[in-house]
Every structure is written in structure tokens, then in C-alpha cells.
Design a protein around this motif. Sequence first.
Motif, PDB file in Angstrom:
ATOM      1  N   VAL A   1      35.468  41.204  44.695  1.00 50.17           N
ATOM      2  CA  VAL A   1      34.413  41.353  43.692  1.00 50.17           C
ATOM      3  C   VAL A   1      33.390  40.245  43.939  1.00 50.17           C
ATOM      4  N   ARG A   2      32.191  40.617  44.282  1.00 50.59           N
ATOM      5  CA  ARG A   2      31.176  39.641  44.653  1.00 50.59           C
ATOM      6  C   ARG A   2      30.699  38.849  43.429  1.00 50.59           C
TER       7      ARG A   2
ATOM      8  N   LEU B   1      45.704  33.771  32.304  1.00 49.83           N
ATOM      9  CA  LEU B   1      45.324  33.430  33.667  1.00 49.83           C
ATOM     10  C   LEU B   1      43.814  33.287  33.717  1.00 49.83           C
ATOM     11  N   ARG B   2      43.364  32.097  34.054  1.00 48.95           N
ATOM     12  CA  ARG B   2      41.932  31.822  34.075  1.00 48.95           C
ATOM     13  C   ARG B   2      41.333  32.373  35.368  1.00 48.95           C
ATOM     14  N   LEU B   3      40.373  33.287  35.228  1.00 50.85           N
ATOM     15  CA  LEU B   3      39.686  33.891  36.360  1.00 50.85           C
ATOM     16  C   LEU B   3      38.182  33.675  36.216  1.00 50.85           C
TER      17      LEU B   3
ATOM     18  N   LEU C   1      35.382  38.969  36.524  1.00 44.87           N
ATOM     19  CA  LEU C   1      36.388  39.419  37.478  1.00 44.87           C
ATOM     20  C   LEU C   1      37.540  40.082  36.740  1.00 44.87           C
ATOM     21  N   ASN C   2      37.831  41.317  37.084  1.00 37.87           N
ATOM     22  CA  ASN C   2      38.952  42.057  36.527  1.00 37.87           C
ATOM     23  C   ASN C   2      39.854  42.493  37.670  1.00 37.87           C
ATOM     24  N   ILE C   3      41.155  42.290  37.505  1.00 42.39           N
ATOM     25  CA  ILE C   3      42.120  42.650  38.532  1.00 42.39           C
ATOM     26  C   ILE C   3      43.124  43.626  37.941  1.00 42.39           C
TER      27      ILE C   3
ATOM     28  N   MET D   1      45.416  36.123  52.438  1.00 46.74           N
ATOM     29  CA  MET D   1      45.989  35.230  51.440  1.00 46.74           C
ATOM     30  C   MET D   1      44.916  34.667  50.516  1.00 46.74           C
ATOM     31  N   LEU D   2      43.741  34.350  51.067  1.00 44.37           N
ATOM     32  CA  LEU D   2      42.661  33.813  50.236  1.00 44.37           C
ATOM     33  C   LEU D   2      42.152  34.859  49.252  1.00 44.37           C
ATOM     34  N   VAL D   3      42.040  36.115  49.712  1.00 44.67           N
ATOM     35  CA  VAL D   3      41.591  37.183  48.822  1.00 44.67           C
ATOM     36  C   VAL D   3      42.649  37.488  47.771  1.00 44.67           C
ATOM     37  N   ARG D   4      43.917  37.294  48.073  1.00 45.74           N
ATOM     38  CA  ARG D   4      44.996  37.596  47.140  1.00 45.74           C
ATOM     39  C   ARG D   4      45.053  36.607  45.983  1.00 45.74           C
ATOM     40  N   HIS D   5      44.368  35.475  46.082  1.00 47.76           N
ATOM     41  CA  HIS D   5      44.416  34.454  45.027  1.00 47.76           C
ATOM     42  C   HIS D   5      43.002  34.176  44.534  1.00 47.76           C
ATOM     43  N   PRO D   6      42.434  35.090  43.742  1.00 50.49           N
ATOM     44  CA  PRO D   6      41.074  34.858  43.225  1.00 50.49           C
ATOM     45  C   PRO D   6      41.020  33.790  42.153  1.00 50.49           C
TER      46      PRO D   6
END
Length: 479
Positions: free
Chosen positions: A61-62, A265-267, A271-273, A348-353
Motif C-alpha cells: 500500500v503506497r 497493532l500500530r500501523l 493502512l489496512n491489512i 520479509m520487509l513487505v511482510r512487516h508493515p
Amino acid sequence: MSIALAPLISTPTHIDGPPVLLQSRFLRPLPKHIFSISTNTRKLGTFAVITCSSSSPHKIVRDRRLDKHVVKQNKIRFVQKLKTLLLSKPQHFMHIQVLYKCRSYLSLHKPRSILLMIRRYPTIFELFTIPTPPTPFHATGSLTQLCVRLTPAAAALAKKEIDLKKCMSISLAAKLQKLLMLASPYHRLLLSKLVHLGPDLGLPVNFRSHLCNDHPDKFKVVDTSYGRALQLVTWDSDLAKALPLRDVDKSHGLIVDRPPKFKHLRLRKGLNIKRHHHEYLIKFREVPDVCPYNTNVDDLVKVSIEAEKRACGVVREVLGMTVEKRTLVDHLTHFRKEFGLPNKLRGMLVRHPEMFYVSLKGERDSVFLVEGYNDKGGLVDKDAISLIKDELMELVREGKRLRRERIKEYVNGDVNQIFEHQLDDEYCDDFEDGLDDLFQVDDASSEDDVDVDDDESEDEMEFWTADSTLNDLADSGPW
């Protein structure tokens, strides 16, 4: 209505047997991104290792608030590279004919004109001519050569940056020492790899010859089969501490001090997952932290949650040392073997926003440390080097205003001056002086950098030839 069930697995006779699995065409399949528990026997005894697997890639998500930093960096990339070239010369100027041999380093390919790019920044660069030394071929008349140098304002800003990095030599040496402490088990990093990460860390251009040799009590330069490397000498327990977490409770702004009813969980804002991804991140946070300094990669299972916890901690430490809390993903892949990072590092980086943000702006992807930026996309803690970069951006904006005024003068005045600039470019483009092999360097990367893009070759070229200071640069001439 009856539900057709698949054949059942034979029911075990004892209580501790495997569970019975029911399958149906009408039931929603379970998500594959879940935790599994396996037991491994080591010297310390039998313990449970939690592993995870992700079958489908996560959508990025940009975030425009963070993407604007990459766009801003791309706009001044030509300015920074040309400034590095000019400061590397003893007299801090270059001939235009020689500069045309640096197209690959400047990321300018034909038919783009270098002279037009230089004229786009009138407050940073200025053109001047010098007389050509007399030769028997043109002894009767004198010819001139077109050259480029920094303006007095840009030269003063460059001198300020050099003096600041000299004063920060102790803190910059601490960054190198922490990087070496992260590189387990040999605590050694190749200098050819550190060059890529050096500008993001705020290191000076000549850090290999000065900074690496000015602190023999911390690290030293050694020769390896892959080239010269930086070796750790002293382990500092005070530096072997993970980056402290931000105080999230104060950011919530709760009126009543009571425990939350649900796990929060602070995002990033907006951003919605998915639910199973959210549950995975909650369980990942509940796993005890693994210190990236005191934990060896060989002691952990490669596909375990502990190994991923350590890998995230290593990336978090590296991004925390950078000036703008961001770098290129390709720069991190250089240190995949030394830092014990997974092969699928970008996944791995994308998996942990909740910790990182991968930006798709530019030719190569960038990774941000989310906690280093506020909700508006600004840096929480600005470094002194980043303040100098802001002053450079202000000079660029001022030059843009001057350029707009010149364009208005061209429209209202003599238009033939534009065609004269284009003729100068064509002359310099066709000029051959036998310097084609001047800027060819060997590839010093090791064989374990398998997933580095081809575009990275522009960063591997080095053009500084001599170390010098900028004293009296603004008042002195080109000679």
C-alpha cells in the motif's frame, strides 16, 4: 440437506494421537499463513520452535508521505554526483570534455545533454573558460576550454558539510563499529560493500583512507580473498544494545488509564491489512525479542520465527543508523551473508508493515523505518547532515526560480542564445580525446550478491582521485 465430507483419517485409539482433519467443499479453507510448532533436540535440551510460511505475496500500500522523500532524492541525484566529482579534483573543477566520459556515473545517457543539465542549476554550478596551453599546432592563436565548478554558495555549503563530518568522526566510527558487531560470526565487512551504504550513513567520501585508519582501537583494515575488508578489533558492550522502541502508549492519547480490551497493532495511517496477517503480526510481536548483537545466526533455525525476529532487528538497527532512516533494498542485499538476512529479504520487509515501508518510487526500491517518521511523513529526529541537505535543496529551489526568469528573458528577448547552447553540446559530444578507458573500474562485489539489479553498477564506479580541502575555494581561481 446433507454435507458431503471427504474420507476421514482413521481415529487414533489413544488420546495423545494426531487430531482428525475434516475437509469439505462448502467450508472456507484455512489460511496458509499460520504458525506451526516443531520440536528440535539440541545440547540445551528439547524446545519448541515456531515457524511460519507465507504462500502469497502481500500487497504494498503506497504512502505518498514517504514516497515524496524518494522523489526529492531523485531530483538532486545529478547535483550530488557532480558535486562529488568536482570535490574529488585537486582544483575542484573539471573540463566538459572529460565530464562527458562520466555519463554512466551521472546516469545521463544520450541524447540527454550534460551542459543543459548543468545550466538547470545556476546556483550550484557555474561554467567558465580557461586558456589552452600553447602547442606547435596553434602557437599563433590561443584557444579556450569550457569547464565547470561549484558556485561560491555551493562551495561554502560543501566545506561546511566536510567540517561537520570531521567533527562527527567519533559518532561515525561508532556506526562502523556497530555494523561490524552485527556481522557475525567473523565481524568483518568488505570495504567495497560499505561504499554503497556510506552516503546513507553520512560517511565522508574518503572514509576508507581516513576514518577506517584513524581509529585502530576499534577496527582495522585487513586483506581478504575478496578484497580489503574492515575487521572489528574491540567489542563495545555499551554499543551492543538494540534501538529503543518508541513510546506507543502516549501516542494513543487515552483518557482512562486501563488495559486495552483487544490487542492493538500500530500501523501507518491509511493502512489496512487482512485479518490473518494482523493475527500473525500480533503473535510475532508477542514472541520474545532476539538481540541482533548477542545472538548468532547459526544457533537459530533458518525458517523459524526467532530467525525472522533477529533479521528484522538487524534491518531496524541498520536503518536506525542512517541519516534519513531509509536506504535502498539492494544495499541491504549486499550484507545478506554477513548479517544473516534471509534470501527473500524484500518479502520479509513487505511482510512487516508495522516496522518497514518499501517504496516503489524510482528505478530501485527503497525501505523506510516507519518509527523514524511521524504521521505527516517528516523525520522525528533530524540529523545535522540532513539539515545541510535541506540547505542544498533550498539552493536548488532558488536556482529553479532564476531559471524561470531566464526562460522569460529568452522568450521576450534573443531566442538565438538557446540554439548556441545546443551547438556547444553537440561539439562537446563529438569531441574525442582518447579517455574512453579512464573511468573503467573492476567489479569488486563478491559472488554471494546474486539478486542485485544491473542498475547498481552506477554506484560501484568511483571517480575521486585525490583528497583535498576546500580552504579558500570561493576566492581562489581554477589554477
